[in-house]
Design an enzyme around this catalytic site. Sequence first.
Site, short mmCIF file in Angstrom:
data_model
loop_
_atom_site.label_atom_id
_atom_site.label_comp_id
_atom_site.label_asym_id
_atom_site.label_seq_id
_atom_site.Cartn_x
_atom_site.Cartn_y
_atom_site.Cartn_z
CG HIS A 1 -15.08 -0.07 -13.06
ND1 HIS A 1 -13.79 0.24 -13.42
CD2 HIS A 1 -14.99 -0.58 -11.79
CE1 HIS A 1 -12.98 -0.06 -12.44
NE2 HIS A 1 -13.67 -0.56 -11.43
NE ARG B 1 -5.35 6.75 -7.82
CZ ARG B 1 -5.68 5.58 -8.35
NH1 ARG B 1 -6.88 5.05 -8.15
NH2 ARG B 1 -4.82 4.93 -9.09
CG ASP C 1 -9.19 3.82 -10.51
OD1 ASP C 1 -8.00 3.62 -10.26
OD2 ASP C 1 -9.92 3.00 -11.08
CG LEU D 1 -14.35 9.22 -15.06
CD1 LEU D 1 -15.55 8.36 -14.68
CD2 LEU D 1 -13.83 10.00 -13.85
CD GLU E 1 -11.90 10.81 -25.65
OE1 GLU E 1 -12.09 10.93 -26.86
OE2 GLU E 1 -11.11 11.50 -25.01
CD GLU F 1 -4.53 5.02 -12.24
OE1 GLU F 1 -3.75 4.05 -12.27
OE2 GLU F 1 -5.76 4.89 -12.05
CG ASP G 1 -2.52 -0.35 -9.90
OD1 ASP G 1 -3.19 -1.17 -9.25
OD2 ASP G 1 -2.99 0.72 -10.34
#
Length: 556
Positions: free
Chosen positions: A108, A203, A205, A210, A212, A247, A315
């Site tokens: 995004h 890395r 994200d 991303l 699908e 990730e 997170d």
Amino acid sequence: MRGKVTSDLWWKNAVFYCLDVETFLDADGDGCGDLPGLCERVDYLRGIGIDCVWLMPFMPSCQRDDGYDITDFYGVDARLGTHGDLVDVVRTARESGIRVIADLVVNHTSNEHPWFTAARRSRDSPFHDFYVWRDEKPDEKPGDVVFPDQESSNWAFEEEVERWYMHSFYSHQPDLNVANPEVRDEIAQTVGFWLQQGLSGFRVDAVPFLIEPPGTDARTRADPHKLLRDLRSYIGRRAGDAVLMGEVNLPPPQLREFFGAENGDELQVVLSFTVNQAMYLALAREDATPLKRALEALPAIPDDCQWANFVRNHDELTLDKLSDEEREEVFDAFAPEESQRIYGRGITRRLPPMVGGDPRRIELAYSLLFSLPGTPVLFYGEEIGMGENPDLGGRMTVRSPMQWSTEANGGFSRAPARKLVAKPPTDGYAPEHVNVESQMHDPESLLAKIRLFAHRFRSSPEIGWGRLELLDAGEPAVLAHRLSADVGSFIAVHNFASTPVTVRLPLGDVTEGARLSDLLADTVVPIDDRGRADVEVAAYGYRWFRTVDSRDRRLT
């Protein structure tokens, strides 16, 4: 795994260290950490035994999602420094034997990115198809919304073009349309640019989102893994030893496909969320069984690929792969207050406060981090046992400034406290109680233990390369595992219980005179003629061994 032909696979035996530049060290006194400050601390990272620094987003952003809402994929946030400062960090790190990777956040953009600014103005804009649009809002199913405390849908209406755009996360982060070849070209160009600046990889994200995104159409779902294969091929041409760490928080059967084909042509490293969650369930139960099952469930992966283990990340501590009952067990043990939980699936605390500051349980967790099959990833401050600051709220509670000393602001910044980008804890984990300076020369400190773990890990290639075998210790609370490679055999024993135990390990056929050499203490455990070794393990204790015999030439 001969060194002459595997030395470029550095991620197999590397220690990773994740940090946010803005909370690491402020060199210019404006209250925000910066790249020159990070450069000052490269020697510190080398002293711990770090091989690779993972930088959280440092690009320009609107700072509505701590830098993950990027407005320029080719820039450096002016608060943090310049491109020259970044190159200086990379150069200084390289001279110390440390590589640098960065977050690749391309699922995004910010809604203030120039692409989206143009896309939202007109359906005829060349950038309109850079994003995922619908004339009618699609149906959604329960669970699609990632942040239910902030959003009620994954679709937002843009009045100017009278269309709905997709956002897997926040509405101010519209999803890119990765089915568009032009978007894929832009992603490749972004990757190539940062490799040219000296980065050793990325890395990636939120990889499943991303490739699908939920709710998108068949165009995006057509061979979604081609994007990863193309990225892997591209970085291989641009920088043969660059890495893609992903990730991927999915059940074990689905993880294998993200490494790619038989020989691995997609991600080289995948973060092991299921093992992480099982570890917390095992800690809560004082029973190693959940962790054993999680390790057994991991699929076999290509030789060139690797798992990445972690105790805590930036997170929330997600527990989404546990059952409802298991999740409640962990909540009850480590997040008894509702304010310490988030999204119904996660915990907003760091490890030390979760276990009441018990140094035995803290060390146990980090011993597991460095001895389980894979490569360890530390989140900044873990090496000194930092706590969280609940006042920062939600996932941000664990992103308080690094605590360097007992000075004002923990030595992070000389700015007045009111100007700090974030404030340190004020409880028993405040900088006057937990800081680097106080632990630097204390041989019993957590920092000293982490240094030792890192040193032993780096001198034990079996951990990164070896074949995993779970040993029957005869005690539910004990995890005993062996990692065997052509360079030797590594054995670790961990006791999750509050009482000491002696276990008899069945080691199978061994040569005459074989023994277990303790890698963390000056002791040797004999192996009897039936291939058994009796190992004493303290309450919440751990032991590391290498199997040696009279012919072994390895240093122990």
